[in-house]
Design a protein around this motif. Structure first.
Motif, mmCIF file in Angstrom:
data_model
loop_
_atom_site.group_PDB
_atom_site.id
_atom_site.type_symbol
_atom_site.label_atom_id
_atom_site.label_comp_id
_atom_site.label_asym_id
_atom_site.label_seq_id
_atom_site.Cartn_x
_atom_site.Cartn_y
_atom_site.Cartn_z
ATOM 1 N N ALA A 143 0.825 -1.209 0.000
ATOM 2 C CA ALA A 143 0.000 0.000 0.000
ATOM 3 C C ALA A 143 0.860 1.259 0.000
ATOM 4 C CB ALA A 143 -0.926 -0.008 1.218
ATOM 5 N N ALA A 144 1.932 1.245 0.799
ATOM 6 C CA ALA A 144 2.801 2.419 0.873
ATOM 7 C C ALA A 144 3.484 2.692 -0.464
ATOM 8 C CB ALA A 144 3.842 2.227 1.972
ATOM 9 N N ALA A 145 3.906 1.625 -1.162
ATOM 10 C CA ALA A 145 4.543 1.802 -2.470
ATOM 11 C C ALA A 145 3.566 2.386 -3.477
ATOM 12 C CB ALA A 145 5.081 0.466 -2.971
ATOM 13 N N ALA A 146 2.316 1.927 -3.449
ATOM 14 C CA ALA A 146 1.307 2.450 -4.374
ATOM 15 C C ALA A 146 1.055 3.935 -4.125
ATOM 16 C CB ALA A 146 0.010 1.652 -4.238
ATOM 17 N N LEU A 147 1.172 4.377 -2.877
ATOM 18 C CA LEU A 147 0.975 5.792 -2.559
ATOM 19 C C LEU A 147 2.029 6.691 -3.191
ATOM 20 C CD1 LEU A 147 -0.034 6.000 1.211
ATOM 21 C CD2 LEU A 147 -1.444 6.472 -0.768
ATOM 22 N N ALA A 148 3.185 6.120 -3.544
ATOM 23 C CA ALA A 148 4.282 6.928 -4.081
ATOM 24 C C ALA A 148 3.916 7.599 -5.395
ATOM 25 C CB ALA A 148 5.521 6.057 -4.269
ATOM 26 N N LEU A 149 2.895 7.105 -6.079
ATOM 27 C CA LEU A 149 2.484 7.743 -7.334
ATOM 28 C C LEU A 149 2.132 9.217 -7.136
ATOM 29 C CD1 LEU A 149 0.225 5.072 -9.106
ATOM 30 C CD2 LEU A 149 2.495 5.844 -9.801
ATOM 31 N N GLN A 150 1.629 9.555 -5.950
ATOM 32 C CA GLN A 150 1.225 10.939 -5.692
ATOM 33 C C GLN A 150 2.427 11.884 -5.705
ATOM 34 O OE1 GLN A 150 -1.770 12.070 -5.631
ATOM 35 N NE2 GLN A 150 -1.273 14.194 -5.114
ATOM 36 N N MET A 151 3.612 11.360 -5.411
ATOM 37 C CA MET A 151 4.817 12.187 -5.416
ATOM 38 C C MET A 151 5.262 12.522 -6.832
ATOM 39 S SD MET A 151 5.608 12.740 -2.231
ATOM 40 C CE MET A 151 7.280 13.361 -2.405
ATOM 41 N N VAL A 152 4.755 11.791 -7.827
ATOM 42 C CA VAL A 152 5.291 11.911 -9.182
ATOM 43 C C VAL A 152 4.243 12.313 -10.215
ATOM 44 C CG1 VAL A 152 6.572 10.724 -10.995
ATOM 45 C CG2 VAL A 152 7.003 10.154 -8.605
ATOM 46 N N ALA A 314 12.147 20.032 1.504
ATOM 47 C CA ALA A 314 11.577 19.279 2.617
ATOM 48 C C ALA A 314 10.109 18.930 2.403
ATOM 49 C CB ALA A 314 11.721 20.076 3.913
ATOM 50 N N VAL A 315 9.522 19.420 1.312
ATOM 51 C CA VAL A 315 8.114 19.138 1.028
ATOM 52 C C VAL A 315 7.952 18.364 -0.276
ATOM 53 C CG1 VAL A 315 5.842 20.141 0.568
ATOM 54 C CG2 VAL A 315 7.342 21.174 2.287
ATOM 55 N N ASP A 316 8.569 18.870 -1.347
ATOM 56 C CA ASP A 316 8.394 18.274 -2.674
ATOM 57 C C ASP A 316 9.497 17.292 -3.040
ATOM 58 O OD1 ASP A 316 6.117 19.898 -3.072
ATOM 59 O OD2 ASP A 316 7.421 21.590 -3.585
ATOM 60 N N GLY A 317 10.611 17.312 -2.324
ATOM 61 C CA GLY A 317 11.657 16.323 -2.516
ATOM 62 C C GLY A 317 12.308 16.367 -3.883
ATOM 63 N N LEU A 318 12.639 15.189 -4.412
ATOM 64 C CA LEU A 318 13.402 15.089 -5.646
ATOM 65 C C LEU A 318 12.609 15.485 -6.882
ATOM 66 C CD1 LEU A 318 15.519 11.848 -5.132
ATOM 67 C CD2 LEU A 318 16.336 14.198 -5.253
ATOM 68 N N SER A 319 11.286 15.370 -6.853
ATOM 69 C CA SER A 319 10.485 15.804 -7.999
ATOM 70 C C SER A 319 10.734 17.278 -8.269
ATOM 71 C CB SER A 319 8.998 15.562 -7.739
ATOM 72 O OG SER A 319 8.741 14.187 -7.572
ATOM 73 N N TYR A 320 10.817 18.050 -7.203
ATOM 74 C CA TYR A 320 11.101 19.485 -7.320
ATOM 75 C C TYR A 320 12.494 19.718 -7.902
ATOM 76 C CZ TYR A 320 13.343 23.619 -5.211
ATOM 77 O OH TYR A 320 14.105 24.735 -4.969
ATOM 78 N N VAL A 321 13.468 18.925 -7.474
ATOM 79 C CA VAL A 321 14.841 19.091 -7.964
ATOM 80 C C VAL A 321 14.914 18.801 -9.464
ATOM 81 C CG1 VAL A 321 17.234 18.310 -7.755
ATOM 82 C CG2 VAL A 321 15.809 18.493 -5.719
ATOM 83 N N ARG A 332 10.318 15.829 -16.848
ATOM 84 C CA ARG A 332 9.101 15.023 -16.998
ATOM 85 C C ARG A 332 9.408 13.642 -17.571
ATOM 86 N NH1 ARG A 332 4.483 18.176 -16.305
ATOM 87 N NH2 ARG A 332 4.910 20.419 -16.284
ATOM 88 N N VAL A 333 10.373 13.570 -18.481
ATOM 89 C CA VAL A 333 10.761 12.258 -19.030
ATOM 90 C C VAL A 333 11.290 11.364 -17.912
ATOM 91 C CG1 VAL A 333 12.395 11.063 -20.527
ATOM 92 C CG2 VAL A 333 11.201 13.096 -21.357
ATOM 93 N N LEU A 334 12.134 11.911 -17.060
ATOM 94 C CA LEU A 334 12.688 11.131 -15.954
ATOM 95 C C LEU A 334 11.604 10.788 -14.931
ATOM 96 C CD1 LEU A 334 16.088 12.992 -15.475
ATOM 97 C CD2 LEU A 334 15.692 10.770 -16.547
ATOM 98 N N LEU A 335 10.665 11.690 -14.723
ATOM 99 C CA LEU A 335 9.566 11.392 -13.809
ATOM 100 C C LEU A 335 8.703 10.255 -14.350
ATOM 101 C CD1 LEU A 335 8.348 14.912 -12.573
ATOM 102 C CD2 LEU A 335 9.588 13.166 -11.277
ATOM 103 N N ALA A 336 8.548 10.207 -15.690
ATOM 104 C CA ALA A 336 7.803 9.101 -16.291
ATOM 105 C C ALA A 336 8.502 7.774 -16.008
ATOM 106 C CB ALA A 336 7.659 9.322 -17.797
ATOM 107 N N ASP A 337 9.826 7.784 -16.008
ATOM 108 C CA ASP A 337 10.580 6.572 -15.686
ATOM 109 C C ASP A 337 10.364 6.186 -14.226
ATOM 110 O OD1 ASP A 337 12.735 4.634 -16.690
ATOM 111 O OD2 ASP A 337 13.627 5.395 -14.834
ATOM 112 N N VAL A 338 10.236 7.190 -13.365
ATOM 113 C CA VAL A 338 9.969 6.917 -11.950
ATOM 114 C C VAL A 338 8.593 6.263 -11.792
ATOM 115 C CG1 VAL A 338 9.680 7.946 -9.670
ATOM 116 C CG2 VAL A 338 11.463 8.794 -11.191
ATOM 117 N N VAL A 339 7.626 6.685 -12.596
ATOM 118 C CA VAL A 339 6.293 6.074 -12.551
ATOM 119 C C VAL A 339 6.389 4.580 -12.866
ATOM 120 C CG1 VAL A 339 4.011 6.019 -13.628
ATOM 121 C CG2 VAL A 339 5.090 8.211 -13.127
ATOM 122 N N VAL A 340 7.190 4.240 -13.885
ATOM 123 C CA VAL A 340 7.396 2.824 -14.227
ATOM 124 C C VAL A 340 8.010 2.083 -13.037
ATOM 125 C CG1 VAL A 340 8.663 1.231 -15.726
ATOM 126 C CG2 VAL A 340 7.634 3.297 -16.687
#
Length: 533
Positions: A143-152, A314-321, A332-340
């Protein structure tokens, strides 16, 4: 091969105690189908995984991109830049544990590895509680892993914010949207876990390859866009709230959450070719590769962040970086890879939990054991466990609608449960070593000696156990700033201890119920035998 440890006696539904013998007519699918007979099982799962697929099982559970993106902000918020140094410390400790697991994977190549290893090293009851704690922890991790989609996903495209307008995972809108996205992902992973293990293997291998390529690209791009030197990692910064030691202890949560699940290669042993040779090596290589890549991603994020003090990190993490440093296009291309990576990680964790349920049910140690232990002869997959894990994980996600803090507490608790289950393997293993009852002799399927720590076995095992217990205490410690940041909810602060206690009480209650019903069922059976005589 060294002396075999007999299968522990398990209590059958009839009330008798005897080694479990699989039902007649079980499907035998490969030329390696006799390798399980020494443990009292028939080959029912299909052996179709090679070395890379075995590596993928462990690496995708760890899933550097999933967990680093999910917990980077948490580590930085509590530790500042110095939280980076918790990473190599946790990696070193987990490599000690992985080395012990590699020895066990070579000697007991069976599904439900943690449960099976603990049962054979100690006794059936202790092993059952190990498996019980582990499988509940795995379901929560799913469940926790599935929640990670919200970060990306919302950072990738605002249209993925299906609920409300605020995508922050700690907001009410973000938490609710995370639950919706997570449930949709769980539907897909459950279907894959039911279809066929060859499909599962292909998805895992493709996903892991994409994740490794993506992680390497992220590391290279972040390091080439560095705005500061690595010396910044020696600063606690304004984020650290409790000094250097406190920053490292709480900052270690990020690394602790990432570097779990390397035992999945052992979980998939019954589906792996030459598991005695393959699983030990893939356990170590999966953890080593993930540890190295993850550490470089964390370092790159700290060096390339536009600012360390504007609050975004401290809020948006690596997506912000990524999006702010590399630009929207590349980011966005790299974020798409994170989604995979997130999708494949959720799939792999669910698969590991399924194999644990299957293994315990095959020994008739769970409710509805016959259904949970049934393997589809065509697909070679135990379908019922996949549905159970998917439904339970989805139910946990619904807590996000009520309170994001509640799920944060549960998500952190699951790490504690996995660390405790690991210690419930390394502890009995150390006792066996000290008694001289653990054999390092034997050969694998190719005739080569089994993986062994040799004379380093006792010191490595002792350090692994001490590390595991210390991390369990550190993770479970009731820090109000971590578990109850809003204040006023004592049950959140003590949630880990309460949840673990409830898990043990529920397990003990089920064991007592099983024992009581077994005694009652034995009475009419004895009467029938007397009449027949």
């Amino acid at each position: 091969m060294g002396p075999k440890h007999p299968l522990p006696n398990f209590c059958h539904p009839t009330g008798t105690t005897a080694p479990f013998v699989p039902k007649a007519g079980a499907v035998v699918s490969t030329s390696e189908d006799h390798s399980l007979e020494e443990f009292g099982y028939r080959q029912e799962l299909h052996r179709s995984l090679g070395r890379y697929a075995s590596f993928a099982a462990g690496f995708s559970f760890i899933s550097v991109l999933t967990t680093v993106f999910q917990f980077f902000a948490f580590g930085y918020a509590f530790g500042g830049p110095v939280f980076f140094w918790a990473w190599p410390a946790v990696l070193a400790g987990q490599l000690l544990v992985a080395a012990c697991f590699a020895e066990l994977a070579a000697r007991y190549p069976i599904s439900g590895a943690i449960y099976q290893w603990s049962s054979r090293l100690s006794n059936a009851s202790f092993g059952w509680f190990t498996g019980w704690i582990m499988v509940i922890g795995q379901i929560v991790v799913v469940a926790a892993a599935a929640l990670a989609l919200q970060m990306v996903l919302p950072a990738l495209w605002s249209g993925f914010q299906l609920v409300g307008a605020d995508p922050a995972p700690t907001s009410r809108d973000g938490a609710a949207n995370a639950a919706v996205l997570g449930v949709l992902l769980l539907v897909l992973t459950t279907l894959v876990n039911v279809v066929d293990n060859r499909v599962l293997s292909v998805v895992n291998r493709v996903g892991v390859t994409a994740e490794i390529i993506g992680a390497v690209l992220i590391v290279v791009l972040l390091l080439t866009h560095a705005k500061r030197s690595p010396g910044i990692t020696f600063h606690t910064g304004t984020a650290a709230q409790s000094g250097l030691l406190g920053a490292l202890l709480v900052g270690s949560f990020t690394a602790a959450y990432v570097m779990i699940g390397f035992d999945s290669a052992g979980e998939m042993s019954e589906e792996t070719h030459n598991p005695r040779r393959t699983a030990p090596r893939t356990i170590l290589t999966a953890l080593g590769a993930a540890g190295l890549l993850g550490g470089l991603v964390v370092l790159g994020g700290l060096l390339a962040a536009p600012s360390l003090t504007d609050g975004h990190l401290a809020v948006d993490g690596l997506s912000y970086v990524l999006t702010s440093t590399l630009g929207d296009g590349v980011g966005r291309v790299l974020l798409a890879d994170v989604v995979v990576a997130i999708a494949v990680a959720t799939l792999a964790i669910q698969t590991a939990a399924c194999r644990m349920l299957f293994s315990m049910a095959r020994d008739r140690q769970l409710p509805f054991a016959r259904t949970l232990a049934r393997v589809n002869p065509r697909t070679g997959m135990p379908g019922a466990p996949a549905v159970v894990v998917g439904v339970l994980a989805a139910a946990l996600l619904l807590l996000n609608f009520a309170s994001p803090d509640a799920f944060l507490a549960i998500g952190t608790t699951c790490i504690v449960m996995l660390y405790l289950a690991y210690a419930m393997v390394t502890g009995p293993l150390l006792i066996r070593r000290l008694r001289g009852e653990f054999s390092t002799a034997g050969t694998d399927e190719t005739g080569a000696p089994l993986f062994s720590l040799g004379r380093w076995g006792i010191p490595v095992n002792a350090l692994a156990l001490l590390y595991g217990l210390a991390m369990t205490v550190n993770l479970a410690w009731p820090r109000a700033a971590v578990y109850d940041p809003a204040g006023g909810h004592w049950y959140f602060q003590w949630f880990t201890v309460l949840f673990l206690a409830a898990t043990l009480v529920a397990g003990a209650g089920y064991r007592m119920y099983r024992k009581h019903t077994a005694v009652r069922s034995a009475v009419p059976e004895a009467a029938v035998q007397e009449v027949a005589a």
